[in-house]
Design a protein around this motif. Structure first.
Motif, PDB file in Angstrom:
ATOM      1  N   THR A  20      64.297 -16.915 -51.131  1.00 50.19           N
ATOM      2  CA  THR A  20      64.472 -18.168 -51.865  1.00 50.19           C
ATOM      3  C   THR A  20      65.303 -17.947 -53.124  1.00 50.19           C
ATOM      4  OG1 THR A  20      62.279 -18.887 -51.131  1.00 50.19           O
ATOM      5  CG2 THR A  20      63.286 -20.127 -52.930  1.00 50.19           C
ATOM      6  N   THR A  21      66.241 -18.853 -53.349  1.00 46.53           N
ATOM      7  CA  THR A  21      66.976 -18.923 -54.616  1.00 46.53           C
ATOM      8  C   THR A  21      66.532 -20.195 -55.324  1.00 46.53           C
ATOM      9  OG1 THR A  21      68.895 -17.809 -53.635  1.00 46.53           O
ATOM     10  CG2 THR A  21      69.254 -18.998 -55.702  1.00 46.53           C
ATOM     11  N   ASP A  22      65.969 -20.054 -56.515  1.00 43.65           N
ATOM     12  CA  ASP A  22      65.441 -21.215 -57.247  1.00 43.65           C
ATOM     13  C   ASP A  22      65.880 -21.089 -58.705  1.00 43.65           C
ATOM     14  OD1 ASP A  22      64.098 -23.441 -58.070  1.00 43.65           O
ATOM     15  OD2 ASP A  22      62.086 -22.716 -57.584  1.00 43.65           O
ATOM     16  N   ARG A  63      71.057 -16.543 -50.680  1.00 43.65           N
ATOM     17  CA  ARG A  63      71.815 -17.748 -50.338  1.00 43.65           C
ATOM     18  C   ARG A  63      72.206 -18.434 -51.636  1.00 43.65           C
ATOM     19  NH1 ARG A  63      73.298 -21.486 -46.712  1.00 43.65           N
ATOM     20  NH2 ARG A  63      72.536 -20.335 -44.897  1.00 43.65           N
ATOM     21  N   LEU A  64      73.515 -18.674 -51.785  1.00 45.31           N
ATOM     22  CA  LEU A  64      74.027 -19.315 -52.997  1.00 45.31           C
ATOM     23  C   LEU A  64      74.710 -20.647 -52.696  1.00 45.31           C
ATOM     24  CD1 LEU A  64      75.515 -16.292 -55.004  1.00 45.31           C
ATOM     25  CD2 LEU A  64      73.307 -17.421 -55.284  1.00 45.31           C
ATOM     26  N   ARG A  65      74.798 -21.012 -51.438  1.00 42.70           N
ATOM     27  CA  ARG A  65      75.412 -22.302 -51.074  1.00 42.70           C
ATOM     28  C   ARG A  65      74.479 -23.063 -50.140  1.00 42.70           C
ATOM     29  NH1 ARG A  65      80.829 -23.066 -52.120  1.00 42.70           N
ATOM     30  NH2 ARG A  65      81.971 -21.230 -52.855  1.00 42.70           N
ATOM     31  N   ARG A  66      74.543 -24.388 -50.223  1.00 42.26           N
ATOM     32  CA  ARG A  66      73.746 -25.227 -49.316  1.00 42.26           C
ATOM     33  C   ARG A  66      74.368 -25.212 -47.924  1.00 42.26           C
ATOM     34  NH1 ARG A  66      73.404 -28.410 -54.141  1.00 42.26           N
ATOM     35  NH2 ARG A  66      71.246 -28.667 -54.800  1.00 42.26           N
ATOM     36  N   GLU A 104      67.051 -21.894 -49.403  1.00 40.47           N
ATOM     37  CA  GLU A 104      66.208 -21.028 -48.576  1.00 40.47           C
ATOM     38  C   GLU A 104      67.067 -20.296 -47.549  1.00 40.47           C
ATOM     39  OE1 GLU A 104      62.958 -20.658 -48.832  1.00 40.47           O
ATOM     40  OE2 GLU A 104      62.357 -22.316 -50.165  1.00 40.47           O
ATOM     41  N   VAL A 105      66.736 -19.024 -47.309  1.00 42.93           N
ATOM     42  CA  VAL A 105      67.332 -18.284 -46.204  1.00 42.93           C
ATOM     43  C   VAL A 105      66.630 -18.731 -44.924  1.00 42.93           C
ATOM     44  CG1 VAL A 105      67.626 -16.007 -45.151  1.00 42.93           C
ATOM     45  CG2 VAL A 105      67.945 -16.295 -47.622  1.00 42.93           C
TER      46      VAL A 105
END
Length: 288
Positions: free
Chosen positions: A192-194, A285-288, A205-206
């Protein structure tokens, strides 16, 4: 009368001797407290931090080196060390901290070992902790001298609190002449990137599909490494799935947001400290 004068004279001599002994004791204590054994004191904000040798809080039979900062500062003891070019070195010490906090949320700031004027450093300790061992491993590259610093603060920020350093060691490494051609890789997948960017909370989320792609890529990397090098190099990859969200990103004017070592150090340092890896990859993950 003569005996009385002799008695008075002896008393005065005794008093003077006691006074001299007391003075010598305090001079000695002052010397011990302020004797830094070729270490140089340095601080960004002058006359903000207090430096001393501490006889009460110590790890061994020697006085510890104490830095106390009631205000945020970057302060350290450092010593110039001669090194051989292109050689590996390991510096270790024992460290104890009390209420250490960084001015900004950066993991590279706190109580640590560093090379003065560079970003090369050990893990930085914050909070209150009893004596623990920390180490800095570095390569001298083309340098013949380095300033090894024992620091409360950081190259990237400032800290406050109190720290004690003790039992310093420096070891020169040797070239690895073993016949092993295996390289060890650590892959950290942050599920998770938050992060909060410019006031907007972004959560990514990956996915399961991402995880399959990542696993297949790692497998291909291991296979391709051996094939392309014709067996001269093999890659052993250990993969760790990190449940703790990535909550910080660094920023560069040219390239934008990215993941720096300081952003992930807290989540992966325990694993790194227990293993001997040649390379580390962080997957997010840095992009939607």
């Amino acid at each position: 009368m003569k005996n009385r004068k002799n008695t008075v004279s002896k008393i005065w001599n005794l008093i003077i001797s006691v006074i001299l002994l007391v003075c010598l004791y305090f001079v000695y204590q002052f010397y011990q407290t302020n004797n830094f054994n070729e270490f140089v004191r340095s601080e960004t904000n002058l006359y903000t931090s207090e430096f001393k040798r501490d006889n009460k809080v110590r790890y061994s039979d020697k006085r510890s080196y104490n830095i106390s900062s009631t205000q945020f500062n970057d302060a350290m003891f450092y010593k110039n060390i001669k090194v051989e070019k292109n050689h590996p070195y390991k510096v270790t010490c024992m460290v104890k901290t009390n209420n250490v906090e960084s001015k900004e949320e950066k993991s590279g700031v706190g109580a640590h070992i560093s090379i003065e004027g560079t970003t090369e450093r050990s893990i930085a300790i914050i909070g209150t902790h009893d004596w623990q061992k920390i180490e800095l491993i570095f390569n001298s590259k083309n340098r013949e001298n380095v300033n090894i610093g024992f620091r409360l603060g950081g190259y990237l920020g400032e800290a406050k609190g109190e720290v004690w350093f003790s039992d310093f060691t420096i070891e020169e490494g040797t070239e690895d002449n073993s016949q092993s051609n295996q390289w060890k890789f650590a892959n950290f997948i942050f599920k998770t990137t938050d992060v909060n960017l410019n006031g907007e909370q972004i959560k990514l989320e990956v996915t399961n599909s991402d995880m399959i792609d990542i696993t297949n890529t790692i497998t291909r990397f291991e296979k391709s490494t051996s094939e392309l090098s014709k067996g001269k190099m093999t890659a052993k990859c250990d993969t760790y799935k990190i449940d703790v969200p990535l909550t910080k990103l660094s920023y560069d004017e040219e390239f934008g947001y990215y993941v720096s070592p300081e952003d992930v150090e807290e989540q992966i340092k325990d694993i790194i400290s227990k293993n001997d890896y040649d390379h580390i990859f962080v997957i997010v993950r840095l992009r939607r």
